[in-house]
Design a protein around this motif. Structure first.
Motif, PDB file in Angstrom:
ATOM      1  N   SER A 154     -23.209  -0.557  36.174  1.00 32.97           N
ATOM      2  CA  SER A 154     -23.293  -1.872  36.804  1.00 32.97           C
ATOM      3  C   SER A 154     -23.392  -2.968  35.750  1.00 32.97           C
ATOM      4  CB  SER A 154     -24.492  -1.918  37.758  1.00 32.97           C
ATOM      5  OG  SER A 154     -24.332  -1.010  38.822  1.00 32.97           O
ATOM      6  N   MET A 155     -23.500  -4.216  36.218  1.00 34.78           N
ATOM      7  CA  MET A 155     -23.638  -5.360  35.316  1.00 34.78           C
ATOM      8  C   MET A 155     -24.749  -6.278  35.814  1.00 34.78           C
ATOM      9  SD  MET A 155     -20.928  -8.314  34.118  1.00 34.78           S
ATOM     10  CE  MET A 155     -20.169  -7.254  32.904  1.00 34.78           C
ATOM     11  N   VAL A 156     -25.574  -6.738  34.873  1.00 31.96           N
ATOM     12  CA  VAL A 156     -26.559  -7.777  35.140  1.00 31.96           C
ATOM     13  C   VAL A 156     -26.138  -8.986  34.321  1.00 31.96           C
ATOM     14  CG1 VAL A 156     -28.977  -8.457  34.989  1.00 31.96           C
ATOM     15  CG2 VAL A 156     -28.384  -6.076  35.524  1.00 31.96           C
ATOM     16  N   ALA A 157     -25.806 -10.090  34.981  1.00 33.48           N
ATOM     17  CA  ALA A 157     -25.294 -11.268  34.296  1.00 33.48           C
ATOM     18  C   ALA A 157     -26.006 -12.517  34.788  1.00 33.48           C
ATOM     19  CB  ALA A 157     -23.785 -11.409  34.523  1.00 33.48           C
ATOM     20  N   ASP A 158     -26.396 -13.387  33.841  1.00 30.88           N
ATOM     21  CA  ASP A 158     -27.012 -14.673  34.169  1.00 30.88           C
ATOM     22  C   ASP A 158     -28.251 -14.480  35.045  1.00 30.88           C
ATOM     23  OD1 ASP A 158     -24.859 -16.579  33.045  1.00 30.88           O
ATOM     24  OD2 ASP A 158     -23.715 -15.225  34.344  1.00 30.88           O
ATOM     25  N   SER A 159     -29.088 -13.528  34.659  1.00 32.21           N
ATOM     26  CA  SER A 159     -30.265 -13.211  35.452  1.00 32.21           C
ATOM     27  C   SER A 159     -31.412 -12.823  34.527  1.00 32.21           C
ATOM     28  CB  SER A 159     -29.938 -12.075  36.429  1.00 32.21           C
ATOM     29  OG  SER A 159     -30.994 -11.870  37.338  1.00 32.21           O
TER      30      SER A 159
END
Length: 270
Positions: free
Chosen positions: A113-118
């Motif tokens: 998955s991706m975690v972005a701008d968090s």
């Protein structure tokens, strides 16, 4: 539920009690979504632009979410799995608070998955397992000493903050890449126990006085094995003020333990 779009200023979807719910191709444009303590939920191919509150068990696949609050229920332990899913902090540009994954209890698995701008905030005795995923323009913070975090085959790129402990938590990092982070890659403090193996730290910088890639403080234990450091360093201003430890720096307090085994370290950049 399948193929539904929802627009609500309050609660859009609520699953509670000993219930099972399957969601497919759902878009929640506004409002919160809540999966209660007795609920078992599977959600696929969906987008939640508001906040998601999880008290029970949830599998979220091939979806996008803005916020996740993993809460401690009155009974049981929450367990959430994100697979091929993006935590996207740009989904709700008008949100009063920025995107975060706030984990108070239970287990959270982030897979492919991706975690972005968090921001990943670990605020309770939770177990976090991130594997085969990317974290970018984000940060990871511990606020509970009983928490554990494992990063396996993770790319931690261009983030707004390091993976940071200021409590006696436990961190395991394996076969991961930390590259281009402008505020260090790791901040090891608070008496935490860190184990890093088979990982690379490339082109990380800091505008501070120690540790371009990693800073070690307090009575923290940091073990690094079979890893590579290349082109890490400081901003020009920090270097002019006598910054030290382009790859790994130590400051503040006593009792820290740094154990290095089979490392390759290339001269700091710039």
């Amino acid at each position: 539920l399948a193929g539904v779009g929802l627009d609500s200023g309050g609660s859009a979807i609520i699953a509670d009690g000993d219930s099972s719910l399957s969601l497919d191709d759902i878009i929640v444009e506004e409002g919160s979504t809540s999966f209660g303590s007795g609920a078992t939920v599977e959600m696929r191919n969906s987008e939640l632009r508001g906040s998601l509150f999880c008290y029970g068990e949830a599998l979220i696949e091939d979806s996008s979410i803005f916020n996740l609050y993993q809460m401690e229920p009155q009974e049981g332990v929450p367990a959430v799995t994100l697979r091929r899913t993006t935590v996207d902090g740009t989904l709700d540009p008008d949100a009063l608070l920025p995107s975060s994954m706030t984990v108070h209890a239970g287990s959270l698995t982030i897979d492919d998955s991706m975690v972005a701008d968090s921001t990943l905030r670990i605020m309770g005795p939770a177990s976090i397992d991130v594997r085969d995923s990317t974290i970018t323009r984000s940060s990871v913070n511990f606020e509970d000493a009983a928490a554990t975090l494992a990063l396996r085959r993770v790319h931690y790129l261009d983030n707004s903050g390091p993976v940071r402990t200021e409590v006696a938590a436990s961190v395991t990092i394996e076969d991961s890449l930390f590259e281009g982070n402008p505020v260090r890659a790791l901040y090891a403090a608070g008496g935490a126990e860190w184990n890093v193996n088979g990982s690379s730290f490339v082109g990380n910088f800091v505008d501070g006085n120690a540790g371009g890639a990693i800073v070690l403080e307090d009575d923290t234990v940091l073990r690094i094995r079979n890893s590579t450091f290349a082109d890490n360093g400081f901003t020009i201003d920090a270097a002019a003020d006598g910054a030290r430890g382009g790859a790994i720096g130590y400051r503040n307090g006593s009792g820290a333990h740094l154990i290095l085994t089979h490392l390759t370290i290339r001269d700091p950049a710039g």
